[in-house]
Design an enzyme around this catalytic site. Sequence first.
Site, short mmCIF file in Angstrom:
data_model
loop_
_atom_site.label_atom_id
_atom_site.label_comp_id
_atom_site.label_asym_id
_atom_site.label_seq_id
_atom_site.Cartn_x
_atom_site.Cartn_y
_atom_site.Cartn_z
N LYS A 178 -10.87 1.89 -6.80
CA LYS A 178 -10.35 0.94 -5.78
C LYS A 178 -11.46 0.50 -4.81
O LYS A 178 -11.57 -0.68 -4.49
CB LYS A 178 -9.20 1.61 -5.02
CG LYS A 178 -8.77 0.90 -3.77
CD LYS A 178 -8.16 -0.47 -4.05
CE LYS A 178 -7.86 -1.20 -2.74
NZ LYS A 178 -7.49 -2.59 -2.97
N LYS A 247 -13.54 -0.67 6.03
CA LYS A 247 -13.42 0.75 5.63
C LYS A 247 -13.67 0.90 4.12
O LYS A 247 -14.40 1.78 3.68
CB LYS A 247 -12.02 1.26 6.00
CG LYS A 247 -11.68 2.60 5.36
CD LYS A 247 -10.22 2.72 4.92
CE LYS A 247 -9.72 1.61 4.06
NZ LYS A 247 -8.37 1.75 3.53
P1 NAD Z 1 -0.85 -1.20 7.68
O1 NAD Z 1 -1.75 -0.89 8.81
O2 NAD Z 1 -0.07 -2.47 7.67
O3 NAD Z 1 0.21 0.01 7.52
C1 NAD Z 1 -0.11 1.35 7.70
C2 NAD Z 1 1.14 2.06 8.25
O4 NAD Z 1 0.83 3.46 8.37
C3 NAD Z 1 1.53 1.57 9.66
O5 NAD Z 1 2.91 1.27 9.68
C4 NAD Z 1 1.18 2.75 10.58
O6 NAD Z 1 2.04 2.88 11.69
C5 NAD Z 1 1.34 3.92 9.63
N1 NAD Z 1 0.54 5.09 9.99
C6 NAD Z 1 -0.75 5.14 10.35
N2 NAD Z 1 -1.13 6.41 10.57
C7 NAD Z 1 -0.04 7.19 10.37
C8 NAD Z 1 0.20 8.57 10.45
N3 NAD Z 1 -0.76 9.43 10.78
N4 NAD Z 1 1.44 9.02 10.16
C9 NAD Z 1 2.44 8.17 9.80
N5 NAD Z 1 2.26 6.82 9.72
C10 NAD Z 1 1.04 6.34 10.00
O7 NAD Z 1 -1.73 -1.05 6.35
P2 NAD Z 1 -1.44 -1.72 4.92
O8 NAD Z 1 -2.02 -3.09 4.90
O9 NAD Z 1 -0.03 -1.49 4.54
O10 NAD Z 1 -2.41 -0.82 4.01
C11 NAD Z 1 -2.10 0.51 3.65
C12 NAD Z 1 -3.19 1.01 2.71
O11 NAD Z 1 -3.23 0.18 1.55
C13 NAD Z 1 -4.61 0.96 3.32
O12 NAD Z 1 -5.34 2.05 2.86
C14 NAD Z 1 -5.17 -0.34 2.77
O13 NAD Z 1 -6.59 -0.31 2.72
C15 NAD Z 1 -4.52 -0.40 1.41
N6 NAD Z 1 -4.32 -1.74 0.83
C16 NAD Z 1 -3.87 -2.78 1.60
C17 NAD Z 1 -3.67 -4.03 1.01
C18 NAD Z 1 -3.17 -5.23 1.79
O14 NAD Z 1 -3.22 -6.34 1.27
N7 NAD Z 1 -2.66 -5.04 3.01
C19 NAD Z 1 -3.92 -4.21 -0.37
C20 NAD Z 1 -4.33 -3.12 -1.13
C21 NAD Z 1 -4.52 -1.88 -0.51
#
Ligand code: NAD
Length: 303
Positions: A178, A247
């Site tokens: 990834k 990141k």
């Molecule tokens: P986001 O920031 O929208 O969501 C993360 C969620 O985790 C938030 O609701 C936050 O409140 C919660 N959170 C954070 N720390 C926490 C903790 N300690 N305990 C409980 N909840 C906690 O992020 P996202 O865009 O949904 O991405 C999530 C993961 O997927 C990341 O690692 C990102 O790199 C990856 N990703 C994102 C995308 C995208 O298009 N957004 C695509 C592929 C992968």
Amino acid sequence: MASSFAPPDRIGFIGLGNMGVPMARRLAGAGYALAVADRNPDAVKRFAAEVRCEQPADLKTLGSLCRVVITMLPEGKAVRDVLTGPRGVVAGLKPGSVLIDMTSASPVSTRELGEELAKQGFPLIDAPVSGGVKKAVEGTLSIMAGGDAAVLERVRPILDVMGKVFHTGASGSGHAMKSLNNYLSAATLTASAEAIIAGAKFGLDPKLMVDILNVSTGRSNSTEYKYPVFILPGTFNSGFALGLMAKDLRLALELAKSTGAPHMLLEECAHTWAEAETQLGFGADHTEVVKYLESLADGKAKD
Ligand code: NAD
């Protein structure tokens, strides 16, 4: 061999952000019962208003209710805290339970966490995804799964609901794949932006440039999707934070350095995105990197 999971088994889902919500929604739609958590209580409230689910009082209780727990968090430290912290998920788990980390996290740290959890009898599958919010909604993500093949077969029906599963090898290999994918994704976006900014400054029309690139050898997901949908119309609402991409580049760089692979371009790219994050903030949309690059161009035109 222990049986695989199927609806209406209960799945724990932690992390109801941009990606977590549509992924968890699909699991509910496929008939799985859900127990959800997020450190932001509003995120849980919003989800529970839409999808029938349990909202356990704490993570240990969530662990005790579920035989599979999925994490979809910003980065690996949050995953470790949620799983192994005091009153974390693992404290409540029953023997035979499986953990799936769909966060984009560090391959090296994941391998260590996987070993620790395996000693306690809980296998960890790293299963990060690519495809963004759109494919999360459609259930067509690419899912890069590292870990024990037999365990992966048990959870495959769950992952199938969210996308296409590739077994990448041992623990941490999904996270390695990834981070390298996102290096290429960030690199094509950076390079496309540099080319389009230079072209525009020379007098070319950016939209025409994108149309030409998309039928030429310079095309990529950045020109085929991100430029027409988020950048040219100026919406910058892909749902993927710039800080998360920065990141991913740090993780890819850490991986390349640890293997001794060449990483000149990757280092430059990681540096550029770190600077963009400093200027625009973690929460800016990742497509706004174009604005950062445009700001570098301002005032530097040569006669
Ligand atoms: P986001 O920031 O929208 O969501 C993360 C969620 O985790 C938030 O609701 C936050 O409140 C919660 N959170 C954070 N720390 C926490 C903790 N300690 N305990 C409980 N909840 C906690 O992020 P996202 O865009 O949904 O991405 C999530 C993961 O997927 C990341 O690692 C990102 O790199 C990856 N990703 C994102 C995308 C995208 O298009 N957004 C695509 C592929 C992968």
